[in-house]
Design a protein around this motif. Structure first.
Motif, PDB file in Angstrom:
ATOM      1  N   GLU A   1       0.754  -1.230  -0.131  1.00  0.00           N
ATOM      2  CA  GLU A   1      -0.105   0.096  -0.006  1.00  0.00           C
ATOM      3  C   GLU A   1       0.835   1.176   0.057  1.00  0.00           C
ATOM      4  OE1 GLU A   1      -2.946   2.120   3.231  1.00  0.00           O
ATOM      5  OE2 GLU A   1      -2.986  -0.101   2.895  1.00  0.00           O
ATOM      6  N   ASN A   2       0.635   2.193  -1.061  1.00  0.00           N
ATOM      7  CA  ASN A   2       1.396   3.549  -0.819  1.00  0.00           C
ATOM      8  C   ASN A   2       0.886   4.437  -0.040  1.00  0.00           C
ATOM      9  OD1 ASN A   2       3.122   2.364  -3.013  1.00  0.00           O
ATOM     10  ND2 ASN A   2       1.957   3.352  -4.618  1.00  0.00           N
ATOM     11  N   PRO A   3       1.761   4.992   0.831  1.00  0.00           N
ATOM     12  CA  PRO A   3       1.101   6.180   1.569  1.00  0.00           C
ATOM     13  C   PRO A   3       0.905   7.333   0.705  1.00  0.00           C
ATOM     14  CG  PRO A   3       3.699   5.784   1.853  1.00  0.00           C
ATOM     15  CD  PRO A   3       3.253   4.934   0.988  1.00  0.00           C
ATOM     16  N   ALA A   4       0.162   8.151   1.415  1.00  0.00           N
ATOM     17  CA  ALA A   4      -0.481   9.381   0.717  1.00  0.00           C
ATOM     18  C   ALA A   4       0.863  10.353   0.690  1.00  0.00           C
ATOM     19  CB  ALA A   4      -1.469   9.940   1.513  1.00  0.00           C
ATOM     20  N   PRO A   5       1.078  10.967  -0.514  1.00  0.00           N
ATOM     21  CA  PRO A   5       2.206  11.852  -0.649  1.00  0.00           C
ATOM     22  C   PRO A   5       2.073  13.091   0.345  1.00  0.00           C
ATOM     23  CG  PRO A   5       0.756  12.120  -2.525  1.00  0.00           C
ATOM     24  CD  PRO A   5       0.234  10.919  -1.893  1.00  0.00           C
ATOM     25  N   PRO A   6       2.995  13.680   0.846  1.00  0.00           N
ATOM     26  CA  PRO A   6       3.024  14.714   1.850  1.00  0.00           C
ATOM     27  C   PRO A   6       2.179  15.938   1.016  1.00  0.00           C
ATOM     28  CG  PRO A   6       5.268  14.666   0.893  1.00  0.00           C
ATOM     29  CD  PRO A   6       4.574  13.355   0.254  1.00  0.00           C
ATOM     30  N   THR A   7       1.727  16.929   1.819  1.00  0.00           N
ATOM     31  CA  THR A   7       0.988  17.933   1.301  1.00  0.00           C
ATOM     32  C   THR A   7       1.946  19.173   1.189  1.00  0.00           C
ATOM     33  OG1 THR A   7       0.033  18.738   3.660  1.00  0.00           O
ATOM     34  CG2 THR A   7      -1.174  17.259   2.394  1.00  0.00           C
ATOM     35  N   ALA A   8       3.147  18.906   1.740  1.00  0.00           N
ATOM     36  CA  ALA A   8       3.932  20.112   1.585  1.00  0.00           C
ATOM     37  C   ALA A   8       5.471  19.535   1.880  1.00  0.00           C
ATOM     38  CB  ALA A   8       3.903  21.132   2.852  1.00  0.00           C
ATOM     39  N   ILE A   9       6.419  20.539   1.028  1.00  0.00           N
ATOM     40  CA  ILE A   9       7.864  19.937   1.067  1.00  0.00           C
ATOM     41  C   ILE A   9       8.846  21.147   1.085  1.00  0.00           C
ATOM     42  CG2 ILE A   9       9.761  18.613  -0.223  1.00  0.00           C
ATOM     43  CD1 ILE A   9       7.475  16.879  -1.540  1.00  0.00           C
ATOM     44  N   ILE A  10       9.524  21.229   2.091  1.00  0.00           N
ATOM     45  CA  ILE A  10      10.435  22.363   2.227  1.00  0.00           C
ATOM     46  C   ILE A  10      11.857  21.692   1.854  1.00  0.00           C
ATOM     47  CG2 ILE A  10      11.339  24.099   3.829  1.00  0.00           C
ATOM     48  CD1 ILE A  10       8.783  23.718   5.213  1.00  0.00           C
ATOM     49  N   CYS A  11      12.555  22.352   0.760  1.00  0.00           N
ATOM     50  CA  CYS A  11      13.715  21.920   0.424  1.00  0.00           C
ATOM     51  C   CYS A  11      14.841  22.724   0.755  1.00  0.00           C
ATOM     52  CB  CYS A  11      13.675  21.757  -1.219  1.00  0.00           C
ATOM     53  SG  CYS A  11      12.355  20.925  -1.630  1.00  0.00           S
ATOM     54  N   GLY A  12      15.950  22.562   0.752  1.00  0.00           N
ATOM     55  CA  GLY A  12      17.270  23.053   1.262  1.00  0.00           C
ATOM     56  C   GLY A  12      17.650  23.948   0.116  1.00  0.00           C
ATOM     57  N   ASN A  13      17.492  24.116  -1.123  1.00  0.00           N
ATOM     58  CA  ASN A  13      17.768  24.719  -1.970  1.00  0.00           C
ATOM     59  C   ASN A  13      16.645  24.826  -3.208  1.00  0.00           C
ATOM     60  OD1 ASN A  13      18.717  22.624  -4.254  1.00  0.00           O
ATOM     61  ND2 ASN A  13      20.140  22.398  -2.487  1.00  0.00           N
ATOM     62  N   ASP A  14      16.925  25.588  -4.052  1.00  0.00           N
ATOM     63  CA  ASP A  14      15.777  25.814  -5.263  1.00  0.00           C
ATOM     64  C   ASP A  14      16.027  24.772  -6.215  1.00  0.00           C
ATOM     65  OD1 ASP A  14      14.861  28.241  -4.050  1.00  0.00           O
ATOM     66  OD2 ASP A  14      15.567  29.389  -5.153  1.00  0.00           O
ATOM     67  N   VAL A  15      17.565  24.291  -6.452  1.00  0.00           N
ATOM     68  CA  VAL A  15      17.364  23.149  -7.540  1.00  0.00           C
ATOM     69  C   VAL A  15      16.850  21.957  -6.923  1.00  0.00           C
ATOM     70  CG1 VAL A  15      19.190  21.846  -8.581  1.00  0.00           C
ATOM     71  CG2 VAL A  15      19.680  24.353  -8.634  1.00  0.00           C
ATOM     72  N   LEU A  16      16.873  21.599  -5.894  1.00  0.00           N
ATOM     73  CA  LEU A  16      16.125  20.476  -5.340  1.00  0.00           C
ATOM     74  C   LEU A  16      14.480  20.698  -5.346  1.00  0.00           C
ATOM     75  CD1 LEU A  16      16.146  17.484  -3.848  1.00  0.00           C
ATOM     76  CD2 LEU A  16      16.583  18.698  -1.738  1.00  0.00           C
ATOM     77  N   ALA A  17      14.062  21.857  -4.987  1.00  0.00           N
ATOM     78  CA  ALA A  17      12.714  22.027  -5.080  1.00  0.00           C
ATOM     79  C   ALA A  17      12.233  21.961  -6.445  1.00  0.00           C
ATOM     80  CB  ALA A  17      12.578  23.416  -4.465  1.00  0.00           C
ATOM     81  N   THR A  18      13.025  22.449  -7.524  1.00  0.00           N
ATOM     82  CA  THR A  18      12.445  22.264  -8.939  1.00  0.00           C
ATOM     83  C   THR A  18      12.816  20.920  -9.161  1.00  0.00           C
ATOM     84  OG1 THR A  18      13.612  24.470  -9.197  1.00  0.00           O
ATOM     85  CG2 THR A  18      13.213  23.005 -11.054  1.00  0.00           C
ATOM     86  N   ALA A  19      13.522  20.048  -8.780  1.00  0.00           N
ATOM     87  CA  ALA A  19      13.398  18.574  -9.099  1.00  0.00           C
ATOM     88  C   ALA A  19      12.254  17.799  -8.467  1.00  0.00           C
ATOM     89  CB  ALA A  19      14.646  17.912  -8.690  1.00  0.00           C
ATOM     90  N   ILE A  20      11.832  18.418  -7.329  1.00  0.00           N
ATOM     91  CA  ILE A  20      10.452  17.958  -6.685  1.00  0.00           C
ATOM     92  C   ILE A  20       9.203  18.417  -7.512  1.00  0.00           C
ATOM     93  CG2 ILE A  20       9.295  18.058  -4.448  1.00  0.00           C
ATOM     94  CD1 ILE A  20      11.521  16.475  -4.205  1.00  0.00           C
ATOM     95  N   LEU A  21       9.309  19.535  -7.813  1.00  0.00           N
ATOM     96  CA  LEU A  21       8.206  20.053  -8.812  1.00  0.00           C
ATOM     97  C   LEU A  21       8.218  19.412  -9.948  1.00  0.00           C
ATOM     98  CD1 LEU A  21       5.950  22.257  -9.320  1.00  0.00           C
ATOM     99  CD2 LEU A  21       7.803  23.602 -10.144  1.00  0.00           C
ATOM    100  N   ILE A  22       9.340  18.900 -10.619  1.00  0.00           N
ATOM    101  CA  ILE A  22       9.140  18.184 -12.121  1.00  0.00           C
ATOM    102  C   ILE A  22       8.749  16.655 -11.653  1.00  0.00           C
ATOM    103  CG2 ILE A  22      10.435  17.170 -13.740  1.00  0.00           C
ATOM    104  CD1 ILE A  22      12.397  19.636 -13.423  1.00  0.00           C
ATOM    105  N   ALA A  23       9.162  15.916 -10.373  1.00  0.00           N
ATOM    106  CA  ALA A  23       8.832  14.799 -10.078  1.00  0.00           C
ATOM    107  C   ALA A  23       7.231  14.709  -9.749  1.00  0.00           C
ATOM    108  CB  ALA A  23       9.598  14.360  -8.900  1.00  0.00           C
ATOM    109  N   ALA A  24       6.721  15.949  -8.977  1.00  0.00           N
ATOM    110  CA  ALA A  24       5.074  15.854  -8.767  1.00  0.00           C
ATOM    111  C   ALA A  24       4.451  16.045  -9.900  1.00  0.00           C
ATOM    112  CB  ALA A  24       5.129  17.071  -7.800  1.00  0.00           C
ATOM    113  N   ARG A  25       4.554  16.639 -10.855  1.00  0.00           N
ATOM    114  CA  ARG A  25       4.182  16.757 -11.988  1.00  0.00           C
ATOM    115  C   ARG A  25       4.203  15.613 -12.869  1.00  0.00           C
ATOM    116  NH1 ARG A  25       6.676  21.312 -15.170  1.00  0.00           N
ATOM    117  NH2 ARG A  25       5.586  22.596 -13.776  1.00  0.00           N
TER     118      ARG A  25
END
Length: 102
Positions: free
Chosen positions: A1-25
């Motif tokens: 069973e897959n857990p629900a994805p988190p509703t918020a992610i805080i990243c240590g830098n903008d490059v990582l946050a952009t990668a998370i944004l692309i992965a979410a999409r």
């Protein structure tokens, strides 16, 4: 069973946050409706992605100057060179949504 994805992610830098944004999409997760993403740095990439990345702006030039001053002080034997606190600013853009009701 897959857990629900988190509703918020805080990243240590903008490059990582952009990668998370692309992965979410890629996974079909709507940002910011289903998930909020926040970066840290406010590099040019943060305003170039869609939706534009909410982030914490740091004074990059001052940060570099202060780091160099501390380094030079330590090289010259000044062990008292302490850490430096700089002001930051939260920049709200398109990746931050309201909290979801439980």
């Amino acid at each position: 069973e897959n857990p629900a994805p988190p509703t918020a992610i805080i990243c240590g830098n903008d490059v990582l946050a952009t990668a998370i944004l692309i992965a979410a999409r890629a996974r079909g997760i709507a940002v910011p409706d289903a998930q909020s993403i926040v970066g840290f740095d406010d590099i040019a990439l943060a305003s170039a992605v869609f939706p534009a990345l909410s982030t914490v702006r740091v004074p990059q030039i001052e940060m570099g100057q202060r780091a160099a001053q501390v380094l030079l002080a330590r090289i010259s034997g000044d062990a008292s060179a302490a850490s430096v606190r700089l002001d930051t600013q939260f920049v709200q853009r398109g990746t931050l949504g309201p909290p979801r009701p439980e």
